[in-house]
Structures are given as structure tokens and as C-alpha cells.
Design a protein around this motif. Sequence first.
Motif, short mmCIF file in Angstrom:
data_model
loop_
_atom_site.label_atom_id
_atom_site.label_comp_id
_atom_site.label_asym_id
_atom_site.label_seq_id
_atom_site.Cartn_x
_atom_site.Cartn_y
_atom_site.Cartn_z
N ASN A 115 40.12 29.66 58.54
CA ASN A 115 40.95 29.40 57.37
C ASN A 115 42.13 28.53 57.80
N SER A 116 42.44 27.50 57.00
CA SER A 116 43.56 26.63 57.34
C SER A 116 44.89 27.38 57.25
N ASN A 117 44.90 28.51 56.55
CA ASN A 117 46.10 29.33 56.47
C ASN A 117 46.19 30.20 57.72
N THR A 118 47.12 29.89 58.59
CA THR A 118 47.25 30.61 59.86
C THR A 118 48.34 31.67 59.80
N ALA A 119 48.74 32.06 58.59
CA ALA A 119 49.81 33.06 58.44
C ALA A 119 49.44 34.35 59.15
N ALA A 120 50.41 34.94 59.83
CA ALA A 120 50.18 36.16 60.59
C ALA A 120 50.60 37.38 59.78
N PHE A 121 50.14 38.54 60.23
CA PHE A 121 50.57 39.79 59.62
C PHE A 121 52.06 39.99 59.84
N VAL A 122 52.70 40.67 58.90
CA VAL A 122 54.06 41.15 59.09
C VAL A 122 53.96 42.67 59.24
N PRO A 123 54.95 43.31 59.87
CA PRO A 123 54.90 44.77 60.00
C PRO A 123 54.83 45.45 58.63
N ARG A 124 54.22 46.63 58.59
CA ARG A 124 54.05 47.34 57.32
C ARG A 124 55.40 47.54 56.62
N GLU A 125 56.43 47.88 57.37
CA GLU A 125 57.74 48.11 56.75
C GLU A 125 58.22 46.86 56.01
N THR A 126 57.99 45.70 56.62
CA THR A 126 58.39 44.44 55.98
C THR A 126 57.54 44.16 54.77
N ALA A 127 56.19 44.32 54.90
CA ALA A 127 55.29 44.06 53.78
C ALA A 127 55.60 44.96 52.60
N ASP A 128 55.90 46.23 52.88
CA ASP A 128 56.18 47.18 51.81
C ASP A 128 57.50 46.89 51.10
N SER A 129 58.38 46.14 51.77
CA SER A 129 59.68 45.83 51.16
C SER A 129 59.62 44.57 50.29
N ILE A 130 58.50 43.85 50.36
CA ILE A 130 58.34 42.61 49.59
C ILE A 130 57.44 42.87 48.39
N PRO A 131 57.85 42.52 47.18
CA PRO A 131 57.00 42.75 46.01
C PRO A 131 55.65 42.04 46.16
N PHE A 132 54.60 42.67 45.64
CA PHE A 132 53.27 42.06 45.63
C PHE A 132 52.63 42.42 44.30
N SER A 133 53.10 41.75 43.24
CA SER A 133 52.66 42.08 41.89
C SER A 133 52.88 40.87 40.99
N SER A 134 51.96 40.67 40.05
CA SER A 134 52.11 39.55 39.11
C SER A 134 53.33 39.73 38.22
N ASN A 135 53.81 40.96 38.11
CA ASN A 135 55.02 41.21 37.32
C ASN A 135 56.29 40.80 38.06
#
Length: 202
Positions: free
Chosen positions: A8-28
Amino acid sequence: MTLTFSGNSNTAAFVPRETADSIPFSSNKLPEIFSQFSVKPESVEADIIKGTIEECESSGIRGEEKYCATSLESMVDFSTSKLGGNIQAISTEAEKGATLQKYTITPVVKKLAADKSVVCHKQNYAYAVFYCHATKTTRAYVVPLKGADGLEAKAVAVCHTDTSEWNPKHLAFQVLKVKPGTVPVCHFLPKDHIVWVPKKST
């Protein structure tokens, strides 16, 4: 047939769970997400983010349990919840950008698990997000390949034994000229996709 194992041309890496959980992930929460990643709402990047979130929020087909993992920890948790605690991750192994022409399959094709697996596909997003799904009608194999030019790959192949619930317009049906639910559909996985399977006891 010629196979090209490009990542995949997107080489983005994982972020720690604590960071991911603090960032919204919703169409709203799209305006907040765009602001967090300094993305303009009318940009191509915004369309990619919106498309990935909408795909994650859409309902799965009957018999499929789907989940979008926004961290490595959440991917492992989902996989163990479906397969048990003793699991292993398998992915396609090939040289970067390897193209195998007039390839042959060596005799040793290894079946990974009896209809039990979780397949995770990397999505385009600002950080690593994987679309994972578990079904009881999927078989996974490791297939050693060798091209006429000497290049080798150890590819993961997935076979869907029941496609009766798939969209009749799915590309696989157009390419194979078959109808949903008539024959199994098999395909190789790109290098950055992952199959989780129960680890066989020794």
C-alpha cells in the motif's frame, strides 16, 4: 498470469492505543478530525479520511463480523476474541515491488486453519487503520511461488467458500464471469494485509 506484490502506498504507522482512543473516529466528528490532522475539508485527503470512516461504519454482510482496528492492540484483541488466545499473524512475503511472470506454484501449499481466520486489510488514513473481518466461510493458505525470472514469494491466499451474500456487482464476479454463491472465490493478499489464525499446538 502475472502477479505484482506491491505494498500500500500509505505507509502510515500504528499509533499507541491511548493515542488512537483519544482521537475521534466517527463520521459525526469529521470537522474535528480534519482539524486534528490539519486537513482541508474539500481536499483529496479529506475525501480519503471520510471514505475510510464510512466503510468502517457500514454494516457487514450476513455471517461476517467486521471491525476497524485503529491500533495494534485493538487488532490483537479483536482477533483473539474470535480465535482464542493462541494465535499467529501471517502475511505475504515478497521482495518490494516483485513481479512474478509465468510463475509456478511449488508442491507444498500449507492450509493455515480450518475455516477459522481473521483477515485484516490496511486502509488509507492518517495513521494505520485495518479493516478486519471474521467469517466461518474463509480458508487461508500459504502458497510458495516462483517466477520464470527466478523471483520467489511466499503468498497468502484466501478462499471465500460462500459468496451468496456478496454484491452481485463485485469485481470478482465480473472477472470470473460467475454469479454469487456458485463457486468459491480465491485471491492473494497484498504484502501489508494480515491473516490471523489459531496457532497449531506442537
